[in-house]
Write an enzyme that holds these catalytic residues in place. Sequence first.
Site, mmCIF file in Angstrom:
data_model
loop_
_atom_site.group_PDB
_atom_site.id
_atom_site.type_symbol
_atom_site.label_atom_id
_atom_site.label_comp_id
_atom_site.label_asym_id
_atom_site.label_seq_id
_atom_site.Cartn_x
_atom_site.Cartn_y
_atom_site.Cartn_z
ATOM 1 C CB SER A 138 14.773 99.132 37.043
ATOM 2 O OG SER A 138 13.639 99.137 36.187
ATOM 3 C CG ASN A 190 18.923 92.071 26.714
ATOM 4 O OD1 ASN A 190 19.062 92.174 25.495
ATOM 5 N ND2 ASN A 190 17.829 91.575 27.269
ATOM 6 C CD1 TRP A 191 23.519 96.453 24.848
ATOM 7 C CD2 TRP A 191 24.249 96.759 22.752
ATOM 8 N NE1 TRP A 191 24.842 96.797 24.912
ATOM 9 C CE2 TRP A 191 25.323 96.996 23.645
ATOM 10 C CE3 TRP A 191 24.478 96.898 21.380
ATOM 11 C CZ2 TRP A 191 26.597 97.357 23.203
ATOM 12 C CZ3 TRP A 191 25.753 97.261 20.938
ATOM 13 C CH2 TRP A 191 26.796 97.497 21.846
ATOM 14 C CE LYS A 192 15.551 94.396 27.743
ATOM 15 N NZ LYS A 192 14.436 94.607 28.654
ATOM 16 C CD GLU A 219 11.981 92.494 27.042
ATOM 17 O OE1 GLU A 219 12.876 92.368 26.190
ATOM 18 O OE2 GLU A 219 12.044 93.303 27.994
ATOM 19 N N GLY A 249 12.289 97.479 32.826
ATOM 20 C CA GLY A 249 11.937 98.682 32.078
ATOM 21 C C GLY A 249 10.935 99.576 32.776
ATOM 22 C CD GLU A 263 16.406 90.129 33.112
ATOM 23 O OE1 GLU A 263 17.260 91.019 33.082
ATOM 24 O OE2 GLU A 263 15.698 89.850 32.140
ATOM 25 C CG HIS A 317 14.659 88.736 28.246
ATOM 26 N ND1 HIS A 317 13.514 89.484 28.244
ATOM 27 C CD2 HIS A 317 15.576 89.449 28.943
ATOM 28 C CE1 HIS A 317 13.734 90.613 28.906
ATOM 29 N NE2 HIS A 317 14.980 90.615 29.338
#
Length: 256
Positions: free
Chosen positions: A216, A12-14, A100, A176, A170, A98
């Site tokens: 992570s 997932n490159w965000k 976020e 992160g 997650e 997600h």
Amino acid sequence: MEKERKLIVAGNWKMNKTVAEALDLVKGLKLELNNLKDIDVVVCPPFTALSEVSKEVIDGDIRLGCQNMSEHSGGAYTGEISAIMLKEFLVRYVILGHSERRQYQEESDELINTKTKAALAASLKPIVCVGETLEQREADETEAIIGKQVRGCLAGLENSQMEEVILAYEPVWAIGTGKTATAEQAQAVHAFIRSVLVELFDEATAKRVRIQYGGSVKPNNARELLGQPDIDGALVGGAALEVRSFSDIVKNCLDD
Ligand code: 13P
């Protein structure tokens, strides 16, 4: 690594990588990762890089995913992107819900459920994310929260549809932060998620669904995590942004 289900490792490159940077990364990954028979490897660039990255991966083993989509099929929804638009770029997977997006766009389980159904209707494979915060874990609410998210996001799916869905556990506190859940902590939640799937669907369906761990994941912890019986892959953030670390994660899960 002998596994019951085919492993799936997704990056997932965000909100990272310009088109030029995305091309550098995917070209590097293509050189490192080929002949991927025993594992599904997926990259999820930002929307703006899908077109160019798609041209790079079309003839290889790496598959294309994206990070969100609209629940609507088209029309007056300024700024949104529909499943059919994504399919033009041969996108096969879509990350939904997600943490976020749950946090910053206030996405609810109900909305994620609608998006999941829209993705399945368009033959995209949803990667549905669930996870608890640190406060929830410390208050011993992990199973209650995860159970609610899983039930809400998957409500109303047929067994055959569920087999197309990938779940990603997650823990929010591990994203992160460099703080990975231990393999035992992650396995316990994955086993719990599978038990909820047995209740919602049936034993055979629950056995077929792949559940990724995210938070992570790095080359040095991927193998132990993915060695757990109910962990069927990884959803990788930071370490997916460099050729070396992402390809090492994939290779470390394959080598025996
Ligand atoms: P990190 O691997 O950077 O912790 O991110 C995990 C993640 O959010 C993947 O979706």
